[in-house]
Structures are given as structure tokens and as C-alpha cells.
Design a protein around this motif. Structure first.
Motif, PDB file in Angstrom:
ATOM      1  N   GLU A 358      12.136 -13.592  -4.063  1.00 24.94           N
ATOM      2  CA  GLU A 358      13.500 -13.444  -3.545  1.00 24.94           C
ATOM      3  C   GLU A 358      14.133 -12.132  -4.010  1.00 24.94           C
ATOM      4  N   GLY A 359      13.351 -11.045  -3.905  1.00 25.07           N
ATOM      5  CA  GLY A 359      13.903  -9.721  -4.189  1.00 25.07           C
ATOM      6  C   GLY A 359      13.431  -9.089  -5.472  1.00 25.07           C
ATOM      7  N   GLU A 360      12.788  -9.859  -6.343  1.00 26.11           N
ATOM      8  CA  GLU A 360      12.350  -9.340  -7.644  1.00 26.11           C
ATOM      9  C   GLU A 360      10.925  -8.802  -7.523  1.00 26.11           C
ATOM     10  N   GLY A 361      10.753  -7.495  -7.566  1.00 26.60           N
ATOM     11  CA  GLY A 361       9.434  -6.889  -7.475  1.00 26.60           C
ATOM     12  C   GLY A 361       8.705  -6.921  -8.794  1.00 26.60           C
ATOM     13  N   ALA A 362       7.691  -6.104  -8.918  1.00 26.48           N
ATOM     14  CA  ALA A 362       6.870  -6.092 -10.121  1.00 26.48           C
ATOM     15  C   ALA A 362       7.639  -5.503 -11.304  1.00 26.48           C
ATOM     16  N   SER A 363       7.418  -6.115 -12.473  1.00 25.15           N
ATOM     17  CA  SER A 363       7.977  -5.548 -13.696  1.00 25.15           C
ATOM     18  C   SER A 363       7.170  -4.317 -14.090  1.00 25.15           C
ATOM     19  N   GLU A 364       7.639  -3.599 -15.101  1.00 25.24           N
ATOM     20  CA  GLU A 364       6.908  -2.393 -15.529  1.00 25.24           C
ATOM     21  C   GLU A 364       5.489  -2.728 -15.951  1.00 25.24           C
ATOM     22  N   ARG A 365       5.330  -3.805 -16.728  1.00 28.50           N
ATOM     23  CA  ARG A 365       4.005  -4.184 -17.183  1.00 28.50           C
ATOM     24  C   ARG A 365       3.129  -4.605 -16.008  1.00 28.50           C
ATOM     25  N   GLU A 366       3.702  -5.378 -15.070  1.00 29.16           N
ATOM     26  CA  GLU A 366       2.940  -5.797 -13.899  1.00 29.16           C
ATOM     27  C   GLU A 366       2.543  -4.591 -13.047  1.00 29.16           C
ATOM     28  N   ALA A 367       3.459  -3.637 -12.888  1.00 27.43           N
ATOM     29  CA  ALA A 367       3.149  -2.437 -12.097  1.00 27.43           C
ATOM     30  C   ALA A 367       1.994  -1.660 -12.721  1.00 27.43           C
ATOM     31  N   GLU A 368       1.962  -1.632 -14.059  1.00 30.60           N
ATOM     32  CA  GLU A 368       0.871  -0.940 -14.762  1.00 30.60           C
ATOM     33  C   GLU A 368      -0.463  -1.636 -14.497  1.00 30.60           C
ATOM     34  N   ILE A 369      -0.456  -2.981 -14.544  1.00 28.46           N
ATOM     35  CA  ILE A 369      -1.685  -3.736 -14.283  1.00 28.46           C
ATOM     36  C   ILE A 369      -2.132  -3.544 -12.840  1.00 28.46           C
ATOM     37  N   ILE A 370      -1.172  -3.552 -11.921  1.00 32.60           N
ATOM     38  CA  ILE A 370      -1.493  -3.362 -10.500  1.00 32.60           C
ATOM     39  C   ILE A 370      -2.153  -2.005 -10.275  1.00 32.60           C
ATOM     40  N   ARG A 371      -1.599  -0.972 -10.899  1.00 31.24           N
ATOM     41  CA  ARG A 371      -2.175   0.379 -10.741  1.00 31.24           C
ATOM     42  C   ARG A 371      -3.585   0.424 -11.296  1.00 31.24           C
ATOM     43  N   ASP A 372      -3.807  -0.211 -12.468  1.00 31.97           N
ATOM     44  CA  ASP A 372      -5.146  -0.210 -13.068  1.00 31.97           C
ATOM     45  C   ASP A 372      -6.158  -0.905 -12.156  1.00 31.97           C
ATOM     46  N   VAL A 373      -5.761  -2.049 -11.577  1.00 37.91           N
ATOM     47  CA  VAL A 373      -6.668  -2.794 -10.698  1.00 37.91           C
ATOM     48  C   VAL A 373      -6.997  -1.974  -9.450  1.00 37.91           C
ATOM     49  N   ILE A 374      -5.976  -1.344  -8.876  1.00 35.46           N
ATOM     50  CA  ILE A 374      -6.186  -0.545  -7.660  1.00 35.46           C
ATOM     51  C   ILE A 374      -7.070   0.660  -7.955  1.00 35.46           C
ATOM     52  N   ASP A 375      -6.829   1.309  -9.095  1.00 33.23           N
ATOM     53  CA  ASP A 375      -7.647   2.465  -9.466  1.00 33.23           C
ATOM     54  C   ASP A 375      -9.100   2.056  -9.679  1.00 33.23           C
ATOM     55  N   GLU A 376      -9.310   0.895 -10.308  1.00 28.10           N
ATOM     56  CA  GLU A 376     -10.682   0.425 -10.562  1.00 28.10           C
ATOM     57  C   GLU A 376     -11.368   0.112  -9.241  1.00 28.10           C
ATOM     58  N   ARG A 377     -10.631  -0.524  -8.316  1.00 29.22           N
ATOM     59  CA  ARG A 377     -11.228  -0.847  -7.022  1.00 29.22           C
ATOM     60  C   ARG A 377     -11.564   0.439  -6.257  1.00 29.22           C
ATOM     61  N   THR A 378     -10.682   1.421  -6.316  1.00 25.33           N
ATOM     62  CA  THR A 378     -10.914   2.693  -5.609  1.00 25.33           C
ATOM     63  C   THR A 378     -12.147   3.402  -6.163  1.00 25.33           C
ATOM     64  N   LEU A 379     -12.267   3.367  -7.507  1.00 23.94           N
ATOM     65  CA  LEU A 379     -13.425   4.004  -8.115  1.00 23.94           C
ATOM     66  C   LEU A 379     -14.716   3.267  -7.725  1.00 23.94           C
ATOM     67  N   THR A 380     -14.686   1.962  -7.696  1.00 22.03           N
ATOM     68  CA  THR A 380     -15.861   1.177  -7.323  1.00 22.03           C
ATOM     69  C   THR A 380     -16.297   1.466  -5.907  1.00 22.03           C
ATOM     70  N   GLU A 381     -15.299   1.542  -5.000  1.00 23.42           N
ATOM     71  CA  GLU A 381     -15.615   1.827  -3.597  1.00 23.42           C
ATOM     72  C   GLU A 381     -16.193   3.239  -3.451  1.00 23.42           C
ATOM     73  N   ALA A 382     -15.684   4.188  -4.260  1.00 23.23           N
ATOM     74  CA  ALA A 382     -16.168   5.571  -4.165  1.00 23.23           C
ATOM     75  C   ALA A 382     -17.617   5.677  -4.631  1.00 23.23           C
ATOM     76  N   LEU A 383     -18.013   4.867  -5.586  1.00 21.39           N
ATOM     77  CA  LEU A 383     -19.361   4.938  -6.135  1.00 21.39           C
ATOM     78  C   LEU A 383     -20.357   4.110  -5.327  1.00 21.39           C
ATOM     79  N   ALA A 384     -19.827   3.273  -4.447  1.00 22.70           N
ATOM     80  CA  ALA A 384     -20.714   2.366  -3.687  1.00 22.70           C
ATOM     81  C   ALA A 384     -21.558   3.145  -2.679  1.00 22.70           C
TER      82      ALA A 384
END
Length: 384
Positions: A358-384
Motif C-alpha cells: 500500500e505504497g511502502e517500497g523497499a527499505s534501504e537494506r532491502e534495496a541493497e539485497i535486491i541490487r545484489d541479487v540482480i547483479d548476481e543474476r546478470t553476472l550468471t547470465e553473462a557467463l552462461a
């Protein structure tokens, strides 16, 4: 004559999944003790004896035991059916009951009283079973019965006519939603549609006392018209309402006095509110350990296993609600618009969180985790 007015026993109802039969048995035993203590002559049960139209066998046993105990205590008993009861099931054995126990379920008996007597003469008790207009309309084809108001008014006309012919003192029993009551939201399963089924107080003019059922809280609509409420708390919305019955005294002239008699509360109901960690540790909640608990935790995001964690401290925690505080107001954006506005995967995830929170987006800690997960997925796809 001393009359004890009770109602809405709801034998067989559960409380947030927990059986209430044993607790109700203890409360009804206390009610029998009140009958003995105050030398009650008549006990009135104003409908909703059972909670369902098809009660379990144990429910019948509790009712039979209680009626027998009331009779052994020296009281006559008059029971009427409510909207939860099956009139057929409640009344099927009425002709087999011992003397002094009366079960009123037949609409055609309205206007024919159960007549009792004391040193001042007769007292006529008129039971009105719950009347569903569509189901009783054929019984009185000349009457306009389109609503509870019409149907109860017709029933009371029959009763007033009989009172005028017989004379003497009178008591009426009904199960309905009367005008002026304060209902508990979500508790009384409504038998009204809009305002059509609200029965005006003036409908009940005439008898010396009117014992009403359906509302679970004690209420006085006038000196002579009252609800006794239920003997148990069946919802957290009822937590602040006393449990008990009305002791009604009739003298030679009619209604002499009405006194409230409390019944014991087997386990009190408490609502606690705060952040989950505070609910689990704050000493101010220590008094709720033995109570039925409704826990409202205010964390911004849902917490893992809140019921299991709360029941470790509050064994009788019955319900948990997530009611976050400080959530940003609705910005008017639909989920589709949030998705279209996202410029990256991280913003897409944030848009989803904002939508479900209901309007509350990611907290700072959650945003950091989201970025780490996305970066890891991007790196995995690049190496595939």
C-alpha cells in the motif's frame, strides 16, 4: 414471581477454532447456581440455544443437562428458538420433556401463553419463536408480512388480544433486532436487510416485561424491554461487555424491579498492539499471558511465523493481525502504471513491493539485497 432472563447460549460455537463447550458448561452451571441462590421461579432462554441448525450430539447433552439442572433447582423453563436454531430439531422432543420445561418453536402457538402462577395470581408467558417472514407468511394469509417489523407486529397483535381477554400479568419472549440497540460489528449474524428488519420498540408495548435475544451484549431499551446478551464472549468485539442475566421481579401490579446478575468469565479477552518484537518482550503485556489474545503487530512488513512466536509467550493467542503503522498514503497509481514507470529491474521489484504494501517500497537494506541479487543474476547470465 422471579424470572431469570438469559439468551444466545450458542451451544456448539467455536472461538477462533477453539471449542467452547466446556467453558459454556461451567458458565451454565454458574447460572443454575444463581437460580438456586435467588430462588428463581422461571428461567427464560430467548433464542439461539444452539449455534447451528445441525448441532453435534455433545451439544444436545449439554442442553439436556442444563435444563434438567434448572428444573431440579426449582425453576420452570421457557425456551424459544432463534435464527441460528432449527425449530424442528430444537422442538422435536418438547412433548417428552418433564413438567415445567417448555420449548416454543411453533409459530401457531403465538397468542397462546404458558401460564404460571404465584401468590398474586397468574403470569402469562408468550413465546415468539424466530419468525422468517417468507416462511410464515402462509400461516396468516390476510396479514402483510414483508419484514421482521411486520411479522413481529402481527405476533404482538395476537398476544395483546389474548392479554386483553385473559387479563393478569404477562411476559413476552422474542428474538430479533430491535431499534435502538448497539450491535457488535461482525458478531451478531444479521437478520436484517437495510432497515426493513429493524423492529421499532413500540411494537413490544403491552406486556409487563419483554425478554429479547439476538444481541450479544446486555442492553436496556426501556425498563420493560431488555437484551440479556450471551453467557460467553464469542468475539474480541465483545471483550468489554459483561456476561450475565437479568433477574426480573413481578409483584401484584406488574414489573417491580430488574437486577443484573454477573456470570463468571472463564478466560478474559485482550487485544494487544505494537511492533512484534515489543509484543514478544515488553513487560506491559505480561498480564495477557493467561488471556485469549488478539495480537495486532504494527511492523511495516509482514513478519515470519508471527502466530508461532506469539503463542510461545501467549499460549492462548487466538488471532494475529498485521496492521502496519506509518505506511505511506495511496499515490493513486495502479500496478500496471507502476510497472510501466520502472526503468530497471530494481525499480520493477520496488514497484511490486509498493503495490502490495500500500505504497511502502523497499527499505534501504532491502534495496541493497535486491541490487545484489540482480547483479548476481546478470553476472550468471553473462557467463552462461
Amino acid at each position: 414471581m422471579r424470572i431469570l432472563h438469559t439468551s444466545d447460549w450458542h451451544i456448539g460455537r467455536s472461538f477462533h477454532g477453539h471449542a467452547t463447550l466446556d467453558a459454556l458448561r461451567g458458565v451454565l452451571d454458574a447460572l443454575v447456581a444463581r437460580v438456586r441462590e435467588h430462588e428463581v421461579d422461571v428461567v427464560i432462554v430467548a433464542g439461539d440455544v444452539f449455534d447451528s441448525a445441525a448441532p453435534a450430539a455433545a451439544c444436545y447433552s449439554l442442553l439436556t443437562d442444563t435444563l434438567r439442572s434448572l428444573a431440579d433447582a426449582g425453576a420452570a423453563v421457557v425456551v424459544t428458538s432463534g435464527n441460528h436454531d432449527s425449530a424442528a430439531r430444537l422442538g422435536f422432543q418438547s412433548s417428552l420433556l418433564r413438567d415445567g420445561i417448555h420449548v416454543v418453536t411453533d409459530p401457531l402457538t403465538i397468542g397462546t401463553p404458558i401460564t404460571l402462577a404465584d401468590e398474586h395470581g397468574p403470569v402469562h408467558v408468550y413465546g415468539i419463536p424466530f419468525l422468517e417472514p417468507a416462511l410464515v407468511r402462509h400461516l396468516w394469509p390476510d396479514a402483510e408480512l414483508r419484514s421482521q417489523h411486520h411479522t413481529l407486529a402481527h405476533a404482538m397483535d395476537l398476544i395483546r388480544a389474548d392479554i386483553a381477554a385473559r387479563g393478569g400479568r404477562s411476559v413476552t419472549i422474542a428474538h430479533c433486532f430491535a431499534a435502538g440497540v448497539d450491535a457488535t460489528p461482525g458478531v451478531e449474524r444479521e437478520i436484517r436487510q437495510g432497515s426493513l428488519d429493524v423492529v421499532p420498540l413500540a411494537v413490544f408495548d403491552g406486556p409487563d416485561y419483554v425478554a429479547l435475544g439476538h444481541i450479544h451484549g446486555r442492553q436496556r431499551l426501556s425498563d420493560a424491554v431488555r437484551y440479556a446478551g450471551a453467557p460467553l464472549h464469542y468475539s474480541f468485539g465483545e471483550a468489554d461487555k459483561p456476561r450475565g442475566s437479568w433477574l426480573v421481579e413481578l409483584d401484584a401490579a406488574g414489573l417491580a424491579s430488574v437486577e443484573w446478575l454477573d456470570l463468571p468469565i472463564p478466560r478474559r479477552l485482550v487485544t494487544i498492539r505494537g511492533a512484534l518484537d515489543d509484543l514478544l518482550s515488553d513487560a506491559s503485556h505480561a498480564g495477557a499471558v493467561d488471556a485469549w489474545v488478539c495480537a495486532q503487530y504494527t511492523d511495516a512488513t509482514p513478519q515470519p511465523e508471527p502466530m508461532r512466536r506469539l503463542q510461545a509467550r501467549f499460549p492462548h493467542c487466538a488471532t494475529v493481525m498485521h496492521t502496519p503503522e506509518g505506511v505511506r498514503g495511496d499515490d493513486g497509481l495502479t500496478y500496471a502504471r507502476r510497472v510501466r514507470a520502472a526503468r530497471s529491474d530494481a525499480e520493477l521489484v520496488d514497484a511490486f513491493l509498493a503495490h502490495v504494501r500500500e505504497g511502502e517500497g523497499a527499505s534501504e537494506r532491502e534495496a541493497e539485497i535486491i541490487r545484489d541479487v540482480i547483479d548476481e543474476r546478470t553476472l550468471t547470465e553473462a557467463l552462461a
